[in-house]
Design a protein around this motif. Structure first.
Motif, PDB file in Angstrom:
ATOM      1  N   VAL A   1       0.868  -1.175   0.000  1.00  8.74           N
ATOM      2  CA  VAL A   1       0.000   0.000   0.000  1.00  8.74           C
ATOM      3  C   VAL A   1       0.907   1.227   0.000  1.00  8.74           C
ATOM      4  CG1 VAL A   1      -1.674   1.373   1.296  1.00  8.74           C
ATOM      5  CG2 VAL A   1      -1.930  -1.115   1.174  1.00  8.74           C
TER       6      VAL A   1
ATOM      7  N   LYS B   1       0.962   5.164   0.409  1.00  6.63           N
ATOM      8  CA  LYS B   1       0.096   6.189   0.984  1.00  6.63           C
ATOM      9  C   LYS B   1      -0.240   7.267  -0.042  1.00  6.63           C
ATOM     10  CE  LYS B   1       1.919   5.609   5.689  1.00  6.63           C
ATOM     11  NZ  LYS B   1       2.586   6.304   6.827  1.00  6.63           N
TER      12      LYS B   1
ATOM     13  N   THR C   1      -5.681   5.852   2.150  1.00  3.93           N
ATOM     14  CA  THR C   1      -6.177   6.198   3.486  1.00  3.93           C
ATOM     15  C   THR C   1      -7.374   5.334   3.858  1.00  3.93           C
ATOM     16  OG1 THR C   1      -5.390   8.468   3.228  1.00  3.93           O
ATOM     17  CG2 THR C   1      -7.031   8.073   4.941  1.00  3.93           C
TER      18      THR C   1
ATOM     19  N   TYR D   1      -7.835   2.286   2.884  1.00  4.40           N
ATOM     20  CA  TYR D   1      -7.232   0.997   3.225  1.00  4.40           C
ATOM     21  C   TYR D   1      -6.689   1.011   4.651  1.00  4.40           C
ATOM     22  CZ  TYR D   1      -7.257  -2.071  -0.832  1.00  4.40           C
ATOM     23  OH  TYR D   1      -7.643  -2.939  -1.817  1.00  4.40           O
ATOM     24  N   MET D   2      -5.956   2.052   4.965  1.00  2.00           N
ATOM     25  CA  MET D   2      -5.314   2.117   6.280  1.00  2.00           C
ATOM     26  C   MET D   2      -6.338   2.256   7.401  1.00  2.00           C
ATOM     27  SD  MET D   2      -2.124   4.452   5.050  1.00  2.00           S
ATOM     28  CE  MET D   2      -1.603   4.868   6.694  1.00  2.00           C
ATOM     29  N   ASP D   3      -7.426   2.956   7.116  1.00  2.00           N
ATOM     30  CA  ASP D   3      -8.491   3.085   8.117  1.00  2.00           C
ATOM     31  C   ASP D   3      -9.167   1.736   8.367  1.00  2.00           C
ATOM     32  OD1 ASP D   3      -7.981   5.762   8.419  1.00  2.00           O
ATOM     33  OD2 ASP D   3      -9.676   6.442   7.188  1.00  2.00           O
TER      34      ASP D   3
ATOM     35  N   ILE E   1      -7.738  -1.235   7.881  1.00  2.00           N
ATOM     36  CA  ILE E   1      -6.736  -2.052   8.575  1.00  2.00           C
ATOM     37  C   ILE E   1      -6.737  -1.750  10.068  1.00  2.00           C
ATOM     38  CG2 ILE E   1      -4.236  -2.370   8.892  1.00  2.00           C
ATOM     39  CD1 ILE E   1      -3.979  -2.069   5.808  1.00  2.00           C
ATOM     40  N   LYS E   2      -6.732  -0.460  10.434  1.00  2.00           N
ATOM     41  CA  LYS E   2      -6.695  -0.087  11.853  1.00  2.00           C
ATOM     42  C   LYS E   2      -7.954  -0.549  12.586  1.00  2.00           C
ATOM     43  CE  LYS E   2      -5.768   3.679  15.053  1.00  2.00           C
ATOM     44  NZ  LYS E   2      -6.723   3.178  16.047  1.00  2.00           N
TER      45      LYS E   2
ATOM     46  N   THR F   1       0.510  -6.483  10.191  1.00  2.00           N
ATOM     47  CA  THR F   1       0.324  -6.433   8.739  1.00  2.00           C
ATOM     48  C   THR F   1       1.403  -7.231   8.024  1.00  2.00           C
ATOM     49  OG1 THR F   1       1.528  -4.328   8.692  1.00  2.00           O
ATOM     50  CG2 THR F   1      -0.884  -4.235   8.674  1.00  2.00           C
TER      51      THR F   1
ATOM     52  N   ILE G   1       3.414  -1.028   3.979  1.00  2.00           N
ATOM     53  CA  ILE G   1       2.782   0.286   3.863  1.00  2.00           C
ATOM     54  C   ILE G   1       3.888   1.320   3.835  1.00  2.00           C
ATOM     55  CG2 ILE G   1       1.203   1.949   4.907  1.00  2.00           C
ATOM     56  CD1 ILE G   1      -0.197  -0.424   6.263  1.00  2.00           C
TER      57      ILE G   1
ATOM     58  N   ASP H   1       1.880  10.537   4.210  1.00  2.00           N
ATOM     59  CA  ASP H   1       0.448  10.784   4.402  1.00  2.00           C
ATOM     60  C   ASP H   1      -0.034  11.946   3.556  1.00  2.00           C
ATOM     61  OD1 ASP H   1       0.285   8.733   6.291  1.00  2.00           O
ATOM     62  OD2 ASP H   1       0.930  10.076   7.892  1.00  2.00           O
TER      63      ASP H   1
END
Length: 299
Positions: free
Chosen positions: A69, A71, A268, A270-272, A274-275, A291, A295, A299
């Motif tokens: 991923v 950013k 973003t 994706y990262m949201d 994941i979290k 993970t 990544i 940002d």
């Protein structure tokens, strides 16, 4: 160093300025690279590394970007994509593949030569370099079981060869991740086998992959490492997270270990997702999901 300087120094190389990396990642997400270069030879890679070192330019190297991923802020400095370095050579029971070669194509070449023990990788969508870097695996097989040596260029610009025992292979880990060397070529040692049986095994693995994984959507493959004593996909499923979505990124309803791009997702998004998955699984089961996907970027 200015973009025009790169073009002048490498007139035959494909070099792009402010190029969206979403064009090259399997998630179809990612911001822009300041300068993106596609070397075709080891000599060109070495020149690019030395140039970056001499001018203090940040350097990032990518392969097929299948388990990655980037950013939304993109990547500063010079980004090298090695997919133009894709030669595959078969010699007896050895296969030598450049870092940018498709892992799937490499397994096909093994089949054509009647060589076995590479069937596990038949459907893994990455490059050879990425597969070695991550010690990629599936169906009880891993790269470490077939790799004999790898040629790399260090970040200081020196080419060297590392044998299997020096690679410190582990679950989705290799020494390359710690040293930040750049993989140039890998050599695999296989065994002679029955072509019919090899094809049958590869087809079976590909059938299983297609029936269980959401290959119809862009994704970064398996997002999380397997926690000791658990399966990431089952934890995510049991947490009721399949179908959870932020923006265009969704936990797959077909395989909970995948996050798919269903509608113009951003990195973003994706990262949201994941979290949220990590937080929920920790809250419900007290299990930390790490993970597997890389990544990188800003940002």
């Amino acid at each position: 160093m200015k973009y025009d300087t790169f073009v002048e120094l490498f007139p035959t190389m494909r070099i792009l300025k402010k190029e969206p990396l979403a064009k090259y990642t399997n998630t179809e997400t990612g911001g822009m690279a300041d300068v993106l270069a596609f070397p075709k030879t080891v000599a060109e890679v070495k020149l690019l590394v030395n140039m970056a070192n001499e001018n203090g330019i940040p350097l990032t190297v990518l392969g097929n970007s299948s388990n990655l991923v980037v950013k939304d802020g993109g990547i500063r400095g010079l980004v090298i994509i090695l997919t133009d370095m894709d030669q595959i050579t078969v010699s007896g029971t050895k296969i030598m593949a450049q870092a940018g070669a498709s892992l799937i194509e490499t397994t096909e070449r093994a089949y054509q030569a009647g060589l076995t023990h590479f069937e596990f990788a038949a459907g893994i969508p990455g490059s050879v370099g990425g597969a070695v870097f991550m010690n990629a695996g599936a169906y009880s097989g891993e790269i470490c079981q077939v790799l004999t040596e790898v040629s790399v260029i260090t970040r200081a610009g020196y080419v060297k060869t590392m044998v299997n025992e020096e690679m410190n292979f582990g679950y989705r880990h290799s020494q390359i991740q710690d040293d930040h060397d750049i993989i140039l070529e890998a050599t695999f040692i296989l065994k002679e086998g029955n072509k019919h049986n090899i094809r049958e095994t590869m087809d079976n693995f590909n059938f299983l992959r297609a029936s269980k994984q959401p290959l119809e959507y862009p994704s970064c493959g398996s997002v999380f490492k397997r926690p000791e004593g658990y399966f990431a996909g089952k934890l995510i499923h049991d947490a009721g997270l399949q179908g959870y979505q932020v923006g265009g990124a969704r936990v797959s309803t077909k395989h909970a270990g995948f996050i798919v791009n269903v509608d113009g997702a951003t990195a973003t998004d994706y990262m949201d997702v994941i979290k949220h998955v990590q937080d929920t699984v920790w809250e419900k089961f007290n299990v930390k999901l790490e993970t597997e996907v890389r990544i990188i970027g800003e940002d």
